[in-house]
Enzyme design. Structure first.
Site, PDB file in Angstrom:
ATOM      1  NE  ARG A 123      37.379  -1.161 -34.757  1.00  0.00           N
ATOM      2  CZ  ARG A 123      38.557  -1.619 -34.799  1.00  0.00           C
ATOM      3  NH1 ARG A 123      38.696  -2.529 -34.336  1.00  0.00           N
ATOM      4  NH2 ARG A 123      39.677  -0.548 -35.180  1.00  0.00           N
ATOM      5  CG  ASP A 163      17.770 -16.443 -33.331  1.00  0.00           C
ATOM      6  OD1 ASP A 163      17.245 -15.783 -32.412  1.00  0.00           O
ATOM      7  OD2 ASP A 163      17.775 -15.814 -34.632  1.00  0.00           O
ATOM      8  CE  LYS A 218      13.264  -7.926 -34.814  1.00  0.00           C
ATOM      9  NZ  LYS A 218      14.513  -8.741 -35.225  1.00  0.00           N
ATOM     10  CE1 TYR A 273      14.527 -11.486 -40.567  1.00  0.00           C
ATOM     11  CE2 TYR A 273      16.831 -11.464 -40.187  1.00  0.00           C
ATOM     12  CZ  TYR A 273      15.516 -10.643 -40.675  1.00  0.00           C
ATOM     13  OH  TYR A 273      15.617  -9.596 -41.183  1.00  0.00           O
TER      14      TYR A 273
HETATM   15  C1  LIG Z   1      15.087 -14.623 -35.160  1.00  0.00           C
HETATM   16  C2  LIG Z   1      15.555 -13.627 -35.883  1.00  0.00           C
HETATM   17  N1  LIG Z   1      16.951 -13.731 -35.749  1.00  0.00           N
HETATM   18  C3  LIG Z   1      17.758 -12.621 -36.012  1.00  0.00           C
HETATM   19  C4  LIG Z   1      17.069 -11.498 -36.360  1.00  0.00           C
HETATM   20  C5  LIG Z   1      17.839 -10.258 -37.234  1.00  0.00           C
HETATM   21  O1  LIG Z   1      17.945  -9.388 -36.210  1.00  0.00           O
HETATM   22  P1  LIG Z   1      18.369  -7.906 -36.417  1.00  0.00           P
HETATM   23  O2  LIG Z   1      17.344  -7.451 -37.260  1.00  0.00           O
HETATM   24  O3  LIG Z   1      18.255  -7.151 -35.171  1.00  0.00           O
HETATM   25  O4  LIG Z   1      19.714  -8.013 -37.384  1.00  0.00           O
HETATM   26  C6  LIG Z   1      15.698 -11.293 -36.474  1.00  0.00           C
HETATM   27  C7  LIG Z   1      15.039 -10.068 -37.250  1.00  0.00           C
HETATM   28  O5  LIG Z   1      13.965 -10.135 -37.423  1.00  0.00           O
HETATM   29  C8  LIG Z   1      14.905 -12.506 -36.336  1.00  0.00           C
HETATM   30  O6  LIG Z   1      13.435 -12.411 -36.302  1.00  0.00           O
END
Ligand SMILES: Cc1ncc(COP(=O)(O)O)c(C=O)c1O
Length: 407
Positions: free
Chosen positions: A62, A188, A213, A115
């Protein structure tokens, strides 16, 4: 790791070699999966030394694991950061960064298009812990500055933003730190992974990713990471992840991500080339009202800023809206029918996989964002989001040709 100095070699070489100090027991070329919950010590003194941080080593997965560390070192190199901390998901990286760096009474200036789950964390969850957010168009640096309060600790945004592909000038926002020291810029970078965009090099303090992704890139892992200075990552690690609230990436997922990252540059360049061709095709289509892709000149200022900060590539997510009135249908109904007619792209959320994916943000990824907020930032009911995959571009275009013709 090869004997090469990882700071002296280029992106694809780093993607393959950085982070892995070849297994000293057997010389394995591929990173071994250290599938263990705990680690043993040769003596009580050894245990005490590792726990005290005086002897390098691991104590409990962890809090850290050798396979996971390889991924963290590799991504830190590729983003140009000093250190990284990985998590079980992108949302884990985002919430851990916020929890790690903020406390009750603090304030965030947040991009008004993020998101859907990030929006929920900022709008619904953090306020219950006494942390508030003001939402602004971060492409407008003056609006961002006007939203800064005495207790603002973080400016947070996505660029390009999900799903409108709106672009924020990272350097312009980072420049605000001169007048407002103590504020951290958190970006992000999921939609523009390196080599497309490296926000730390443009003045951001922390980059977060949904590793799910492009970075993993094969649609078989959920993971996240935050990258920044050693001090900031230690803060996040100590307060919110690893030993504390506990959302670690598993060794097996780290192994898959390391494997995927060896082709990150190759994949991302091809994703971007496919997306550029697809965006130009959609823009010319008589069925399409509007295409949102930063590589298109029709995106105006978004395109100008993207040209400056996205290393000549524009990512591989395209949003688009069909025309109202095709065979008597609304743009929304035509969009649904188009999704059903396509045979290659799967109807699915997520992005950055070899497989093309198409989804409807208003009812899928952004369904929890209030409708008036969605409409205000341009996430209309007719908008579709297309993650352009690595299939042959001629096949994708032929598929869209037949799907449009069958509307
Ligand atoms: C721009 C963006 N940030 C964060 C996330 C969240 O990622 P996760 O699904 O791996 O938790 C996503 C998910 O689609 C996203 O498109």
């Amino acid at each position: 790791m090869s004997k090469a100095d990882m700071n002296a070699v280029r992106f694809d070489t780093q993607a393959i070699h950085a982070g892995y100090h070849r297994d000293s027991d057997f010389g394995a070329l591929a990173t071994p999966i250290y599938q263990t919950s705990t680690f043993t010590f040769t003596s009580a003194d050894h245990a005490m030394g590792v726990f005290a941080g005086e002897i390098p080593g691991y104590d409990y997965t962890r809090a850290g694991n050798p396979t996971v560390s390889v991924f963290e070192e590799k991504i830190a190199h590729l983003e140009g950061g000093e250190a990284a901390i990985s998590t079980a998901s992108g949302m884990g990286a985002i919430s851990s960064t916020l929890l790690g760096l903020l406390k009750m009474g603090d304030h965030i200036v947040c991009g008004n298009t993020v998101y859907g789950c990030t929006d929920v964390v900022m709008r619904e969850i953090l306020p219950d812990f006494g942390i508030t957010a003001t939402f602004v168009d971060t492409a407008d640096a003056a609006a961002v500055e006007a939203a800064i309060q005495d207790n603002t600790k973080i400016i947070y945004f996505e660029t390009p933003a999900n799903p409108t592909m709106h672009v924020t000038d990272i350097a312009a926002i980072a420049a605000l730190k001169e007048k407002h020291p103590g504020i951290r810029i958190v970006v992000d970078n999921t939609f523009a992974p390196p080599p497309v965009q490296q926000p730390l090099k443009l003045g951001a303090d922390i980059v977060v990713h949904s590793v799910t992704k492009y970075i993993n890139g094969h649609g078989d892992v959920i993971g996240g990471v935050a990258i920044g200075s050693k001090d900031d990552i230690a803060l996040i690690k100590g307060r919110a992840m690893g030993k504390m609230t506990g959302t670690p990436l598993t060794p097996f997922c780290a192994y898959l991500i390391i494997r995927g990252m060896k082709t990150l540059g190759l994949r991302v360049r091809q994703h971007c080339a496919n997306a550029m061709a697809m965006a130009e095709y959609l823009e010319k289509s008589p069925y399409v009202e509007k295409v949102y892709y930063p590589g298109l000149e029709s995106m105006g200022k978004d395109h100008e800023v993207a040209k400056k900060q996205m290393n000549g590539m524009y990512g591989a997510i395209i949003s688009f809206v069909l025309k109202d009135g095709i065979n008597g249908m609304s743009a929304f109904d035509a969009g649904k029918k188009l999704m059903d007619n396509l045979t290659i792209p799967a109807i699915a959320v997520s992005l950055g996989d070899p497989d093309s994916l198409i989804q409807h943000p208003a009812s899928m990824t952004h369904v929890r964002v209030p409708k008036d907020v969605r409409e205000q930032v341009g996430i209309t009911d007719g908008m579709l989001r297309f993650s352009v995959g690595l299939e042959e571009i001629e096949d994708l275009i032929a598929d869209f040709d037949q799907a449009f013709a069958a509307l």
